[in-house]
Design an enzyme around this catalytic site. Sequence first.
Site, PDB file in Angstrom:
ATOM      1  N   PRO C 136      -3.030  -7.249   0.632  1.00 50.11           N
ATOM      2  CA  PRO C 136      -3.419  -5.668  -0.297  1.00 50.11           C
ATOM      3  C   PRO C 136      -2.133  -4.750  -0.464  1.00 50.11           C
ATOM      4  O   PRO C 136      -1.658  -4.652   0.422  1.00 50.11           O
ATOM      5  CB  PRO C 136      -4.482  -5.046   0.481  1.00 50.11           C
ATOM      6  CG  PRO C 136      -4.876  -6.111   1.556  1.00 50.11           C
ATOM      7  CD  PRO C 136      -4.013  -6.909   1.923  1.00 50.11           C
ATOM      8  N   HIS C 137      -2.187  -4.410  -1.560  1.00 47.23           N
ATOM      9  CA  HIS C 137      -1.014  -3.633  -1.852  1.00 47.23           C
ATOM     10  C   HIS C 137      -1.297  -2.596  -2.954  1.00 47.23           C
ATOM     11  O   HIS C 137      -1.936  -3.199  -4.050  1.00 47.23           O
ATOM     12  CB  HIS C 137       0.521  -4.123  -1.895  1.00 47.23           C
ATOM     13  CG  HIS C 137       0.360  -5.225  -3.082  1.00 47.23           C
ATOM     14  ND1 HIS C 137       0.048  -6.546  -2.911  1.00 47.23           N
ATOM     15  CD2 HIS C 137       0.339  -5.003  -4.434  1.00 47.23           C
ATOM     16  CE1 HIS C 137       0.127  -7.284  -4.057  1.00 47.23           C
ATOM     17  NE2 HIS C 137       0.447  -6.366  -5.065  1.00 47.23           N
ATOM     18  N   PRO C 138      -0.652  -1.250  -3.249  1.00 44.68           N
ATOM     19  CA  PRO C 138      -0.930  -0.533  -4.451  1.00 44.68           C
ATOM     20  C   PRO C 138       0.084  -1.212  -5.341  1.00 44.68           C
ATOM     21  O   PRO C 138       1.041  -1.904  -5.280  1.00 44.68           O
ATOM     22  CB  PRO C 138      -0.351   0.859  -4.037  1.00 44.68           C
ATOM     23  CG  PRO C 138       0.036   0.727  -2.602  1.00 44.68           C
ATOM     24  CD  PRO C 138       0.135  -0.651  -2.246  1.00 44.68           C
TER      25      PRO C 138
END
Lengths: 557, 276, 229
Positions: C136-138
């Site tokens: 998960p990452h922005p």
Amino acid sequence: MDDRLLLIAFGAAVGVCSGLAAVALSHGLVFMMENLSVFRDYWWAFVLPGIGMAASSLFLEKVVREGAGHGVPEVVYSVSRHGGLLRLRSSFSRLISNCLTIGSGASAGPEAPVIISGASIGSNISRLFSLNERQRVTLVGCGSAGALSAIFNAPVAGMVFTIEIIMGEWSAGNVVPIAVASVAGAQVTRLLQTHQISFTHLRFDVDVTSTLAAVGLAVLTALISVLFARSLRYSHHISEKITLPVWVRALIGGCMVGAIGLLLPGVLGEGYHSIQQMVEGAFAPGLALMLLLVGAKIAATALTLGWGGSGGIFAPALVIGSFAGLMYHRFIVLLLPGFSWVDEGCYALLGMAGVISGTMHAPLTGIFLIVDITGRYETILPLILVSALSTTISRVFEPASFYLRELVQKGQYLKPRTDAKVLADLSITELVEKDCKTVPRNMLLGDFIKVVQDSHRNHFPVVDEQTGEFQGMIHLDDIRPYLLDSLMYETVFLEQVMQTEVETVDIHEDLSEVLDRMDANGLFSMPVVSSSRFVGMISKATLLDKYRHELMVQTMH
Amino acid sequence: MEMQMLHIFRNTPLGRETLLESAYFCKRLDILPVVYVPAYVKFLMYFENDVVQVDLDGSYLRSPDTARDHVVEIVESMGLPAPKFLELKHFTASTLPDIPVDYDFMCCPRSITDMSSKIGLGYIGPRVRRIVQNARFPVYIPSAVFKPWQSLAVMFGGSANALKALKLGIRLSRISGFPLDVFTQEGRRKRKDYEDIIDSEGLGVEMDKYVRRWRFFESRSFAENLYEIPHDALIVLGAYGHGLIKELFFGSTMETLQTVSPNSMLIVGPNYRASV
Amino acid sequence: MELKIDEISSCLELPSTTVERWVRQGRIPVKMIGDTCLFSDTALRKWAEEHNLPYHPPGEQQQEKQEETSENLADAIGRGGIYYHLSGQTVEEVIGEAVSAMKGIESESDRQALYESLVAREQMMSTGIGNGVAVPHPRTPLSQTGIPTQIAVFFLDRPVDFKAVDKKPVYVLFVLVAASSQQHLHLLSRLSYCLRDATFLNLLSEVPAPETLITKIVEFEARLSGGEG
């Protein structure tokens, strides 16, 4: 010491030296004329110019081995391309050869010789003191200005001519030292010279009709200028085709000049005496004879300069101009006898300005020379009119000034602060980007992709790993289709994908040529290859960067 | 082969020897010869602070029809690729070309302006001297007859120019693999002083690696000691290190050497930038 | 001042041939004697300023640009931390739990912003890259917040369906937060290098202790940089 003060001091010194050179030449000329005048009346006097020109060309070729032309173009070339470096021998060689040429009666002017002498004095003085190129160019200008202002006793004209023709630019750094040198040169001449051309005692009342009629004179002088410039070149062209030794050519040319001189003695020598007579209104011949004189003077000058004599076109242009002015005056008096015209002397002056401006494309020089030698401003309105129009009209036929024509044709004339000058100064060595990684021709595509990952460039030069010779280029576009095909990774060698038909640049090439090639082939970058070794890349992107810096450095002092 | 050497070709037997010398030099040091086959008797060289006019001896213009073929033949006989011919681009006047000066070496016979009969020991022409004084490149003065040299000999007298010569000698030895000898005539300064100069320039490592031996002459005059230089050595030396006037009065290494030794010489002038 | 020609040309960031030519032409306030340049520091500085050229005399510290891509995984994980026993049942829950567990986030608003951007990214397209791993990452670097570049590793108690590409439920998260896109890409490429390796995946499935995991990663990174050079 402050740079500007230093240059002013040097400028004054150079002005004095070149003034002395000019005075020496004019004394030499007077001496020659006086001693040779006794032979003028013999029938064989026509060989005198021949002997003088032969001696002059022998002196130039064999004694000082000058091997160059009449002076001004060489000075301009050296200023624009080599920071004003001139040979020491040039500081005296033309003085002597010119003295022989004009002294014996051949038709030429003493100005170009003194200009190159003065310029060479300036150049060698700055060499002696290890000045830099900018300072040296200024001192070359000082020399030329000092010499010209001394020979004419015309300080403003000397300065203006130097800036218009020799330097090609007005800049605060140049103008002041050149003005000082001009003053110094004129002062030397005033102290040492007792006889000069000067028309300070003349008065002309110029009215509107005369000013308007000057337009016609402008057209006439412009056409004469074009004819003059072309016949000079044509005559030079003819003489070059003759395979005789230079001195024989000069002898033949000189005898022809002498023969013209037997019929019309007014065309011989530098002609200041006839100018004096014409301006003072003491010149008798009528319209038809004037026309003949214009033609004869042009022919005599073309023969003298084209066939091996040494000298300039300044004085002949003045003589032709005053003949033309007088001729025009006679013509309008004949055509419209009802009007009251100004003295014919005034038209002689206007004619001079017209021909000078027309041949040299230097309108300001024409204007100020006349203002200088008359010391008055009464004639200024028609003067400006004639000079400006004559330059404009002759530009239609002749793309560049007579002095610069050859340089412009060969692309050697680099006006300061122009594209050509900036490009000529930048060298390939300064622009080449050396951070390109070369890859061997036997590298596998798979290994190459790893190299690509670590590089930030799109071009990869391929070399032979044994000899180190340049083989070709790979652009990322060339491998893009195989980029994701892992089967190709182990089976394709770089030599199979590289481009071998690559335009390359030699490290010694001129940048302008390289750019022309880039434009012609639609390239943005090219590999630099020196004796089949890859040196680096040259690209338009870096070029723009360096070009801007160079332009900024050259335009701001 | 990124370095280039300018050679002005004379299409005579003497010129052949000179070109053979140049070609051998280029072969050994991996240099590309750039040959100018003169088309005019004069040319100009615009250096940074001087313009030198060279008036060639008339023999340079002899038989222009065979000149290029001869050049290619001689250069290729030395196992080099075909030479590059200098094409004139710029002219000061229509018969007065400018020759570029951005080469790495230039080959000059002892005199290029005079007739070949004048060329001999004890005479270096004034033009050649001016080229040496102004050039950024070292000037190669070949001996009259081609003789392949087998070692390098640097004359090291401690001056700034001698240091440049030493650096050049080391570089040439590195490229060519030929042994390098250094010769020093002891005068007021002693052996220790010279070694200090080397150390302060940081040349110690290179000296150990490339110099075969360093000979110091303690007794006898320099001219007498020159017999010690191998007959088949290329001599590398600096000129005008002390300024022209001083050298005219007190003599210099170059003057003594060129009168005594017929070896080929590589002369480094004051404007040469040295790197090892 | 007195400098060698090479030194002065590096001060001006120009090739020495250019500087030499300018000196010769008298376009730059420098005098040359041999290969030594004489000049006045203030005059040259003024000149360089007028001509838009850089000038860093020696002595004056040149601002070294921080090499952004020199970051390595082990350090980033060191900053982010390794956490065990996340008990969430859905994607949102797991992410919410993870974000609130992460150390090195100073303000609550940053935490909230991070949570929202992570969830938004998941809704757009799953970050489950297969083999039970999600990253998960922005989507864009959260540079306006003060969150330093880091990777936080979370092991889940029960695998959660992340709608991963291979439909396998996810049991380990690598939450990647980077201050710039370059760092993001750099770390992601390094991480993916590890995650392509079967031995690494085996290790992950055994839920290793923090030290073991870090050691393994250091080992992989060494291999990676060894392969580069």
